[in-house]
Design a protein around this motif. Sequence first.
Motif, short mmCIF file in Angstrom:
data_model
loop_
_atom_site.label_atom_id
_atom_site.label_comp_id
_atom_site.label_asym_id
_atom_site.label_seq_id
_atom_site.Cartn_x
_atom_site.Cartn_y
_atom_site.Cartn_z
N LEU A 40 0.85 -1.20 0.00
CA LEU A 40 0.00 0.00 0.00
C LEU A 40 0.88 1.25 0.00
CD1 LEU A 40 -2.86 1.36 0.46
CD2 LEU A 40 -2.31 1.28 2.90
N ASN A 41 0.46 2.25 -0.76
CA ASN A 41 1.14 3.55 -0.75
C ASN A 41 0.67 4.33 0.45
OD1 ASN A 41 2.80 3.63 -2.97
ND2 ASN A 41 1.11 4.14 -4.36
N CYS A 42 1.61 4.71 1.34
CA CYS A 42 1.21 5.51 2.52
C CYS A 42 2.46 6.09 3.17
CB CYS A 42 0.47 4.63 3.52
SG CYS A 42 1.48 3.33 4.19
N ALA A 43 2.22 6.84 4.27
CA ALA A 43 3.34 7.31 5.07
C ALA A 43 3.54 6.22 6.12
CB ALA A 43 3.00 8.64 5.72
N PRO A 44 4.55 5.34 5.98
CA PRO A 44 4.63 4.11 6.80
C PRO A 44 4.65 4.36 8.30
CG PRO A 44 6.40 4.21 5.16
CD PRO A 44 5.67 5.48 5.07
N GLY A 45 5.46 5.33 8.71
CA GLY A 45 5.57 5.60 10.14
C GLY A 45 4.22 5.95 10.74
N GLN A 46 3.48 6.72 9.97
CA GLN A 46 2.19 7.17 10.49
C GLN A 46 1.16 6.04 10.52
OE1 GLN A 46 1.41 10.50 8.00
NE2 GLN A 46 3.06 11.69 8.93
N LEU A 47 1.20 5.19 9.50
CA LEU A 47 0.25 4.06 9.49
C LEU A 47 0.57 3.12 10.66
CD1 LEU A 47 -2.10 2.72 7.96
CD2 LEU A 47 -0.40 1.23 6.93
N ASN A 48 1.87 2.91 10.91
CA ASN A 48 2.25 2.07 12.06
C ASN A 48 1.71 2.63 13.36
OD1 ASN A 48 3.56 0.27 10.49
ND2 ASN A 48 5.65 0.87 11.05
N GLN A 49 1.77 3.92 13.45
CA GLN A 49 1.26 4.58 14.67
C GLN A 49 -0.23 4.29 14.86
OE1 GLN A 49 2.87 6.06 16.96
NE2 GLN A 49 1.36 7.26 18.09
N VAL A 50 -0.98 4.34 13.77
CA VAL A 50 -2.42 4.06 13.84
C VAL A 50 -2.64 2.61 14.28
CG1 VAL A 50 -4.55 3.89 12.49
CG2 VAL A 50 -2.99 5.79 12.09
N LEU A 51 -1.89 1.70 13.65
CA LEU A 51 -2.06 0.27 13.99
C LEU A 51 -1.71 0.03 15.46
CD1 LEU A 51 -0.43 -1.23 10.77
CD2 LEU A 51 -2.86 -1.31 11.39
N MET A 52 -0.67 0.69 15.89
CA MET A 52 -0.22 0.57 17.28
C MET A 52 -1.33 1.03 18.23
SD MET A 52 2.68 0.04 18.93
CE MET A 52 3.52 0.36 20.43
N ASN A 53 -1.92 2.20 17.97
CA ASN A 53 -2.96 2.75 18.85
C ASN A 53 -4.17 1.83 18.91
OD1 ASN A 53 -1.42 5.01 19.30
ND2 ASN A 53 -2.42 6.24 17.71
N ILE A 54 -4.60 1.33 17.73
CA ILE A 54 -5.82 0.53 17.69
C ILE A 54 -5.60 -0.85 18.32
CG2 ILE A 54 -7.40 -0.63 16.09
CD1 ILE A 54 -7.35 1.93 14.48
#
Length: 571
Positions: A449-463
């Motif tokens: 997936l095209n994304c900002a990886p660090g930020q997506l990881n942060q979302v996954l981490m929070n959820i």
Amino acid sequence: MESSLSSDHRILLVEDSETQALRLEFLFAEQGWQTERASTAEEAVDKLERIVPDLIILDHYLPGLKGVELCKLIRRNANGWNPSILMFTAEDASAVQSESLESGADDYLSKSADDSILLLRVRTLLRKSENNRRTAGKGNTGFRQARLLAVDDSPSYLQYLVHELSSDGHTVEAANNGPDALEKITLRGYDCVLLDIVMPGMDGIEVCQTISQMGANLPRHPLVLMLTAHENPSEMARGLESGADDFVGKSSDVTVVKSRVRALLRRKLFQDALKDKEIEILRVQAAREAAELKADLVGQITEKNRDLEETNRRLKETQMHLVHTANMASLGQLVAGIAHEINNPISFIDNNCYLITEKLEALAEGCDAFLSPAHKKLIQSGRERLSEARMGLERVKELIGKLRTFSRLDEGEFKKINVHESIDSVLLLLQHRNRRITVDKQFTSDPMLNCAPGQLNQVLMNILANAMDAIGDQPGKITICTSVQEGWYCIAVRDSGAGVPVAIRPRLFQPFFTTKPVGSGTGLGLAISHSIIRAHRGQIDVLSPDGGGAEFRIRIPLNLSQEMVHAIYPN
Ligand code: ADP
């Protein structure tokens, strides 16, 4: 009850409609009640100076002075007498009704009301009036007695005047010169001053001028009736210019003087009533202006509040940004540091294991002829242990790889990543929290997936951290699904926790909203996640799955380009 009401009652009916008045007169006559009629407020006042009715019925819509104004006038000037007043209204509007009661009427009735209801009301008011009369005692007549001041330098004429006017029901005082009259006028209030125009020293003209000048400073502003010995036009003109309200010759019959006084007093009553009306209009005007001013101020305050709210919102976002950046930086640095520190020794351990394996193989080959079977077995077992150690090292390397994936948290860079690897790396970091949680991965999408990886990881981490918190220390299950639906990359995280109560759902994504105990929750996880997904032009929602627990769904558009991702935090 009805029998206790005496029949010799007198009703003053103030009604401009001849037909209506006749109808009521007839109706009241049948009850044995006497009706006096007046078709205007002026006529009514004239009657009230001579009769004391038991009940006054006022038409709300009179020509000239209206019913409510007449009602106020009667209430203010009634002399120790409390007449019952019934307001007759053409309409049932509540504004008219409350206006009637506020003006001092005892009751109101619609003209369309049934005769039986009208008679019932009239009877009640007549009974009340009887009671009033009994408590008030005798000697109370019509309107309040007027206060008069007679001013004349002739003692005999003065005495005569006082006597005549007193016999007309007024309270009369006397002064025999101008200064004495002025002193009395300034100290006490008079309704009317009868002033001899010719007096030694200060004459009537001068007294009259002074009264006009003092105007509002007097306790009561009197009307002035100028008394002249000679009724010549130039003297009359002088008197009127000085502010007198009327003129009468001393030589006229005293009944003329008395009727002029009565007319003046009546005029004063109406002037006062009209003044009240003007004051009322001014009051309403002032109230309207005040309301407009208030509305304007409220508008300004609301505007200011909106500015404040906006500033507050920006402040919260900036604070969120700071916390987010600090979290990301420290966690990312920590993980990257540990991965690096472990990676170096692991590399040389792995390298040495390889070399030792090679050397052992060379040794076994070269010394094969000299080694006993027992020694050969020892070398073989060493090679097997080394192979196992290298397998362990492979797992550590894999772990470091995942740590590295996660340590991209502070990478603002936009690129194509393997989402499944990102999920694994986050799970790895969180798994120590509760090892009794089963993680069911249902990955059906293409991982890239095209994304900002660090930020997506942060979302996954929070959820995922929230899902684990919701399960707590108990055994539980987390299901993670990835899929592609209609141009969206979807990630759903479902847990077997207690679920999200409907009541808190609207506040879930607000910054600083937390239900966790102080110290363990910041209330920023979902707010930050929401901002990140919004910046990716995606959506994040919370659902209540059938089997209980909570489900968070993230959707990010496929084929997202860097240009499409806007800054997460406004400046
Ligand atoms: P924090 O975790 O610091 O409280 P979050 O913004 O991550 O802040 O979460 C806000 C609140 O949302 C939590 O305090 C919790 O009440 C609720 N919440 C989030 N995820 C879940 C979940 N999976 N199940 C139940 N409640 C949740």
